[in-house]
Motif scaffolding. Structure first.
Motif, PDB file in Angstrom:
ATOM      1  N   ASP A   1      38.647  43.025  38.461  1.00 36.72           N
ATOM      2  CA  ASP A   1      37.829  42.046  37.748  1.00 36.72           C
ATOM      3  C   ASP A   1      36.356  42.414  37.809  1.00 36.72           C
ATOM      4  O   ASP A   1      35.596  42.137  36.875  1.00 36.72           O
TER       5      ASP A   1
ATOM      6  N   ASN B   1      41.579  39.598  41.189  1.00 40.94           N
ATOM      7  CA  ASN B   1      41.668  38.828  42.441  1.00 40.94           C
ATOM      8  C   ASN B   1      40.474  37.888  42.583  1.00 40.94           C
ATOM      9  O   ASN B   1      40.233  37.320  43.640  1.00 40.94           O
TER      10      ASN B   1
ATOM     11  N   ILE C   1      37.461  38.403  42.962  1.00 44.39           N
ATOM     12  CA  ILE C   1      36.527  38.754  44.037  1.00 44.39           C
ATOM     13  C   ILE C   1      36.286  40.265  44.004  1.00 44.39           C
ATOM     14  O   ILE C   1      37.076  40.996  43.419  1.00 44.39           O
TER      15      ILE C   1
HETATM   16 MG   LIG Z   1      38.487  42.200  42.337  1.00 42.04          MG
END
Ligand SMILES: [Mg+2]
Ligand SMILES: Cc1ncc(C[n+]2csc(CCOP(=O)(O)OP(=O)(O)O)c2C)c(N)n1
Ligand SMILES: Cc1ncc(C[n+]2csc(CCOP(=O)(O)OP(=O)(O)O)c2C)c(N)n1
Ligand code: SF4
Ligand code: SF4
Ligand SMILES: [Mg+2]
Lengths: 624, 349, 349, 624
Positions: free
Chosen positions: C100, C128, C130
């Motif tokens: 991400d 995730n 993060i």
């Molecule tokens: Mg990530």
């Protein structure tokens, strides 16, 4: 909340050997809490008045599978009754909490040094996982060292039977057991750590209790056990430090606080824009909670947006700061050119790491000097300065703010992974007594032009959007020296180019003359360093001078422009040796500028210099 | 710190700088400049509070022609620089000027993130479906088959739709207009300015040198009525010279269809009413293309939410807002400290 | 040029490299790796034709664990590098692995453009919410309020939705799955691979160190049935343990609502049927979030169109496809030339 | 389609003055077709066998408002019976088609030179627009020149009355009228231009006819009119060029074709990925139509995607090439590091322009040398080479391909806006006789490792995805010298760093020894240049040698590594002068490497050096 656990902080009575300084290395699995252990030991050591330097050595992985060599975490500390300049070339004592930690760290230990190993982890499976063919405790691998095998795991479990913890939770206290033992060895008080555990686990007193029990048990083991391998108590007296209030500080903390101090001294808000990257992220982390100190942190979508938003912030009257490591700085170079062209203040922090490309993100290097000085399209001079140690970061950060705002220019501040993570005692300055910076925004509308300059510094005035009557346009196209309008005039471009170069060169008049750190201002050999090689060079030169060699140490804070007297200073030495953790970058500047036959000592291994490496090279030169 | 001049009655001329305009004679950019210079006086913003930030491109020369603060930055980065300006001073009224190359090619990432963060900026994207300043290469909005010096055989990329992209990125305000539609442009500027958060306005702009007439199929006076749908919140989606054509949801599907009011039993009530707060409708409208559909102009989407600077200020609390307050000396002394006394004795602090 | 080994029966083990895996024990990435290693043998692609290209992040370590060709590139740039690979050799089967942060933060622009160009790649985005590798900072998909080392007071950005972004960018294939759903993941990989053009698969992946349980509200076994909607083309949008909840268009609006089959006169026939070729439905499904709605998993959108390499090859014609053919000497001699003869005499050529 | 217009290409009979070389400058409004006029004159000049060099001088604006100074377009050509090295310091003749063109270009004209001005445009309004206070034709402004005012506008209109064109369309033929006149002055045949017009306007024969009529009318005016200002016919004899087939070529064309030739000689497909930017775009434009020559061009979304897709293409077995100008190259530096780390071939073309930042995009400069050599994070050596002239671009492009593929490395090829746009006669090589490059892809599966190397060059093998049995992983993290797996080992990092540096340094053994272009291989003063300063340095040194001064010219193609013998060569000169269109960049390398007190001659005005500037500086040095 007041803790229920009382401290048992008795003073040690046993006879101890007095030593001047010691290097201890804690090593274990990433999950073993090695960094915590190290920082607790650091604090206790600081509190007895030793000077010290630390070097955390993280694994590259977040949480590698248990027992693997690439999951080993280590923490080295050098402390002593004298000035400590580096975390130490080679540990006198290695505490290895598993075989992988032993495997990875063994060859750093000083020959004849001590090794404590948790035998409870030395199962055949773990030994294999660590890459040992046989059992190093038995097959002679450890022969060069004084080895003490202790089943730390079992001892810890035994100490914690009454706490009703799972085995896993019990073993998590192993590091405290080991710390207790080492505290005993060096006659440290446990109180600070006990207080810290009580604070940290205030909401889970059983965990605090178990950790304290393990700490005490390790300590008691030292007091009572018959230890082989020559482990016994030592005394390391306090160092003579200048009087004052001290704390330990890491490079990242000092840098963050120095920026805050600089902005406050200049009366500016700070906008710190960054994109996470190892080892630079810790500065962002240190600043993010400081909103009430006038700091706005902005986690941008990438490094380009980070530098651009910092430039935008500077344009609108804040101190724009951006921070990254080599690959991220590479992405910022186009935008740094815009700040040069528009003459806006900007602080760019480069926490150098090993490259090229992604390289070895967790390893240190000094190889972005060329990028900082030369790494932009066109003739694009900026000021470049470097921090030599954790505490130096504070001053250098303030200097970066001073130069950026006084000369309306980007300033690149070079630090590195080693400085960022290392810690040392720091005499806390009184910020209120530091000199304020005279930063002002232009308001004189009469005869206003966006290129109006300070006659001395040649800095463009800082004109804030929002100021009535001074509406104007700036941009990255070349502009007319007089009017500030776009100009393609050949003579004007020459004039502006000269102006940009002259403005940065003029900084040399505004920085202290270069002095020597140690040794004579002329002589047989000068070791010239910059940045984090300060510690090893400094100690090496001191050692060599003690045995009577004519060596001097010159350490640069200002890389560009170079101090005005540097050429003359260097000309006074027969040899100039330039140790760098790169393939030879500062030396390019020195040779091309002063035409001196300086010689490089280059180490590009991701590891800081050892004192001995510098000593050996200097000796070889002087004996040649 | 600075004295704010009380807003006096300004005219469009007050917003024109003394710089000679360097667009090609006849360029669509002139119309946009004019419309903005005519709209700003109504808004009563003191000139010194206005900042125009642009990237690089013909359109990005815009700030030079505005007698306000202006920052002509580097290619694609204006949204990031404008964000920084707002982080430093949220009182400024910041406009971002970009092109289809500047904003959607090299600058796509910053546009995405400024839109999702909802920084309080007005972004005008001049879409001429070409790279003007670099002499006519195809841009990410160029239609397939566009012949240009870099695509002599015709462009083979699917173009990106600025409005669909903005909606996908989470924009809170998306509008569209045309360089030649003065009153409509002015209305869009008013709406964009009134919206707190990122206001994204795509302007179809004719580049008469490198892409002349590329929007003629819906901007030419003769066809405009039948090919332009002017959307307005709460009003039916009608178009045509007689306002007798409308859009409705094709029964049982998620597709729009054109219907003729009064034909086949279709009444005015059957025509869909524009709801600018519906992201789904906005996406549908943004996707309409001639010849089957008209081009939707107006505020396709407007759904206010907290803007970034406000959220930041709220989080920081009143203390931080008015500058450095907290005591740095205290911060430096937090945690474990000790005192070295004259002669080297240590005392815990 | 190279000899292609005839596809032999491979197993998941054949796709595992000899490198020790360096993800945290328990990381969701393991499940995705396993699922892909189990799916590839079915596809009958010779190992040497497979190329895994990644950026930087925990997820981007993926290629090291695949016994295929692999290129661990730089942060955010994998889509661009993969595009280059396809430009050089469109016979390769290229998978892009991103996170991400890698794909939507620094790499957002490349993702936008690869999606719009429809290069024939399979892109797996490990979301995730993060930044794992850099130790836990908030990412562009992190929910508002996320506390992290860089957002100690909680993140104030509106998050970007990967699927909505992809759709806005003009993606031709958008699917979603979860790290722990082996059979579903495998199905998505099969579908993605079968789709010619860019296939974008978002995988909700648990980072147990820095963002543990962030998807638990729809991935935990106890709640999964009620909070996951598995969409399948042509089948009704039903969910719930008893498959008795469904989605339908709220009458007279463009919004979906949850209905209970058998209650309030709602029959199975009233439930909307998934049409993966509808961009509008895909956008609606991508926007559903708990608790009011289930999370839509499966192929949200699939609408094949010419892929970039094919269009390129078609445009180039058969000549160009098999290498340099045309005579450079002739090209150099095209246009005005003249001959200088021995002694300097000039002759037109 | 055969044109209806027949050519009247009679030979000139009038008595003419013989001159050895002439500099002519055409100038007018952007809409006046100046560049077309210039290129037609160039072609006709080439066809009579003159040597020549041209310099188009575009305005920055696409199409500025008519009559403004910033809308002036100019084209300068120097042609002669001898070798022509530069477009000329100062025009002997300026043809100004409007007052703005006169204003902007007047101070370039040689004192005593000729000026032809279209008096039809000298209205009060136009004069004011151009920034003239009075009428320069009357107020003495033009006193230093031989001025001929001709109402070219009216003459053109008169010549075209029969064509039924609008006034606007008639005036568009003004440039052909002027060209006809200049053709007459230098005794040129109109035939080639007539043919060209017929081809260009094949579908609009009335336009072709009007243009030809204007051309003929201008020519006839020369033959018949009584011209003041000393305008009369000249003869410029053919130069003695090596026998062969010639054409004119611009730097961009030659570079594009050189890349195609290089790829073909290496047996590779080329993937050329670029993002438009002035002045680099013309290379993209030249290559885009060459699909059938094995070229795939890709217009990426930005410069980062451009370099990354080129790297991806190289990884997959094509020759990856990317091209930009300074600001775009700055954006590519991170990715170039990846190509270094993964050891993939990559050609990076930097068409330099004036900076910093956006700078003056249409103006030339040589200021990216530092960026090319030093502008990346970490120790990241690449090969850097530079093109000296339009035709040299062809050879240098081939050399870039050779080095990139032989050493598996990025090669940065420096060119600049001046070389890109300038044109000169070029003896067309026979591509079939050029040496092929032995590029091969690894297929030996036995003992395969992705770090297997050529023992001589140290180049990693090029292993193509798609090759059975050689599946492997590469990336930007440091890798083990032997296995190619990720490695954080300190000794390995040192070894790999040394390898990368040594590999590039080793190229010095594979390039010709540096020679002198002119003059003795040792002596009083060497002028050392690189890139597009070739022309002016070359002519200046020739001129000075003709009057007996001991000057030599050394011109570098290889900037990094430097030729192995360069240090020795330079040591043979008392003075070393380094002219650069930057603030001193090559000189940094020379001084730091050879410790010679080289002196810079630096011009940063966006304009090429004048021959006279170099001559003057050399004289000053030799006389000092
Ligand atoms: Mg990530
Ligand atoms: C880093 C960088 N790359 C490329 C360029 C060259 N460049 C300038 S403007 C432009 C595109 C302009 O297109 P657009 O944004 O559509 O603006 P327009 O001229 O059409 O208004 C490009 C590629 C640049 N200035 N900087
Ligand atoms: C140019 C550059 N900027 C920043 C980084 C540091 N960095 C490495 S991975 C990463 C983010 C990873 O997040 P994500 O893509 O979500 O992957 P995850 O680790 O969560 O799987 C960052 C910021 C880098 N390597 N290079
Ligand atoms: S090139 Fe096109 S967009 Fe640029 S100024 Fe001219 S008409 Fe306008
Ligand atoms: S940090 Fe998170 S994402 Fe990264 S390997 Fe560990 S669990 Fe997985
Ligand atoms: Mg455009």
């Amino acid at each position: 909340m007041v803790s229920a656990i009382a401290a048992k902080a008795e003073v040690i009575a046993a006879p101890r050997r007095e030593v001047e300084s010691v290097v201890v290395r804690f090593a274990g699995d990433s999950g073993d809490g090695i960094q915590l252990t190290g920082s607790q030991f650091t604090m206790s050591t600081a509190l007895v008045g030793n000077d010290l330097a630390t070097f955390p050595d993280f694994p590259a992985e977040i949480r590698a599978p248990v027992g693997t060599t690439f999951g080993v975490s280590a923490f080295q500390i050098n402390f002593g009754a004298r000035r400590i300049m580096t975390p130490g070339d080679a540990p006198d004592l290695l505490i290895a909490l598993n075989p992988a930690a032993l495997k990875v760290n063994l060859d750093t230990v000083k020959p004849g040094g001590s090794v404590i190993i948790d035998t409870g982890t030395c199962t055949a499976r773990n030994l294999r996982k660590a890459g040992f063919e046989g059992n190093p405790l038995e097959d002679g691998t450890l022969a060069p060292f004084k080895v003490t095998g202790i089943d730390i795991s079992r001892h810890t479990e035994e100490a914690l039977t009454s706490f009703g913890l799972s085995q896993k939770d019990m073993l998590r206290c192993k590091n405290m057991w080991a710390l207790g033992l080492v505290y005993w060895m060096y006659g440290r008080s446990r109180q600070a750590t006990i207080d810290w555990l009580n604070r940290k686990f205030a909401k889970r007193p059983e965990i605090a209790g178990a950790n304290i029990a393990a700490l005490n048990a390790g300590h008691a083991f030292g007091e009572t056990a018959e230890m082989g391998g020559g482990l016994s108590g030592f005394t390391v007296g306090p160092a003579t430090l200048d009087p004052g209030l001290y704390r330990t500080v890491s490079g990242s903390e000092a840098l963050a606080w120095g920026l805050v101090a600089g902005a406050q001294l200049a009366g500016l808000k700070m906008v710190f824009s960054s994109y996470p990257i190892t080892p630079a992220s810790s500065i962002l982390h240190a600043l993010a909670p400081l909103r009430e100190y006038g700091v706005t942190t902005f986690q941008a979508e990438d490094e380009i947006a980070a530098v651009c938003s910092a430039i935008g912030a500077s344009y609108a009257g804040a101190l724009g700061v951006t921070s990254s490591s080599g690959p991220g700085i590479a992405l910022k170079t186009e935008a740094i050119g815009l700040a040069i062209g528009t003459e806006l203040p900007l602080v760019v922090i480069d926490s150098q790491r090993a490259g090229p490309s992604t390289g070895m993100p967790t390893k240190t290097e000094q190889s972005d000097l060329h990028q900082a000085v030369f790494g932009r399209n066109a003739d694009s001079p900026v000021a470049v300065i470097a921090a030599r140690s954790p505490s130096d970061c504070f001053e250098v950060a303030i200097e970066a703010v001073r130069l950026a705002t006084k000369y309306m220019t980007p300033v690149i501040l070079l630090t590195d992974g080693f400085v960022a993570n290392a810690a040392e005692p720091w005499r806390i300055p009184d910020v209120d007594t530091l000199p304020r910076m005279a930063v002002s925004f232009a308001t004189e509308t009469e005869d206003f032009r966006p290129t109006r300059r300070d006659p001395v510094t040649q800095a463009r005035e800082w004109v804030l959007p929002g100021t009535p009557g001074m509406e104007h346009r700036i941009g990255g196209l070349e502009r007319d020296f007089d009017t500030g309008n776009i100009s393609y005039d050949p003579a004007n471009h020459q004039k502006m180019t000269n102006l940009r170069i002259g403005k940065i060169a003029g900084i040399a008049r505004d920085i202290p003359a270069q002095g020597v750190e140690a040794g004579n201002p002329r002589g047989r050999l000068a070791v010239v360093g910059w940045g984090s090689t300060y510690g090893p060079i400094s100690r090496a030169v001191d050692n060599l001078r003690e045995v009577g060699l004519d060596v001097s140490h010159i350490h640069l804070r200002h890389i560009w422009p170079l101090p005005a007297n540097l050429g003359d200073l260097l000309a006074g030495f027969e040899h100039v040796l330039v140790p760098e953790m790169n393939a030879g970058q500062l030396i390019t500047l020195l040779r091309s500028r002063y035409l001196i036959d300086a010689e490089g000592l280059n180490k590009v291994s991701g590891q800081p210099f050892k004192i001995s490496e510098i000593e050996a090279t200097v000796r070889a030169r002087l004996e040649a | 710190m600075n004295v704010t001049t009380p807003p006096k009655k300004l005219t469009d001329k007050d917003f024109a700088s003394d710089q000679e305009i360097r667009w090609c004679p006849g360029c669509g950019d002139y119309g946009v400049l004019k419309a903005l210079q005519r709209t700003l006086p109504e808004m009563g913003i003191p000139r010194e509070k206005l900042v125009f930030v642009s990237g690089i491109g013909c359109s990005s020369r815009f700030p030079y022609y505005m007698n306000t603060y202006g920052f002509h930055t580097i290619h694609g980065r204006a949204p990031a620089i404008a964000t920084g300006i707002k982080l430093a001073n949220r009182d400024l009224d910041v406009w971002v000027i970009s092109g289809d190359g500047d904003g959607l090619s090299i600058g796509g990432n910053h546009l995405l993130h400024v839109l999702r963060r909802n920084v309080d900026l007005n972004i005008l994207l001049f879409n001429n479906e070409i790279y003007g300043l670099t002499k006519g290469q195809a841009s990410p909005t160029s239609r397939p088959g566009t012949r240009s010096p870099s695509t002599p055989g015709g462009s083979i990329d699917y173009p990106v739709s600025a409005a669909r992209f903005a909606l996908g990125a989470g924009a809170h305000f998306v509008a569209r207009s045309v360089d030649t539609l003065q009153p409509h442009l002015m209305e869009m500027f008013r709406r964009a300015h009134a919206h707190r958060g990122t206001s994204f306005v795509e302007i179809f702009q004719n580049c008469l040198v490198y892409n002349d007439g590329v929007f003629a199929h819906f901007t030419d006076r003769e066809v405009a009525d039948e090919t332009q749908l002017r959307v307005r919140h709460g009003e039916p989606l009608l178009f045509g010279a007689a306002q007798d054509k409308g859009l409705r949801l094709k029964p049982g599907t998620l597709e729009l269809e054109v219907v003729k009011v009064g034909e086949g039993g279709v009444g005015k009530a059957d025509v869909m009413v524009h709801d600018e707060t519906s992201p789904v409708l906005a996406m549908m409208l943004a996707s309409l293309t001639p010849p089957a559909f008209p081009v939707a102009l107006g505020v396709l989407y407007c759904h206010p939410g907290a803007c970034y600077e406000d959220a930041l200020a709220a989080q920081a609390g009143p203390k931080a807002a008015d500058g450095p307050k907290a005591n740095l000396n205290a911060l430096l002394r937090r945690g474990a400290t000790w005192t070295v006394q004259e002669g080297g004795r240590i005392a815990d602090a």
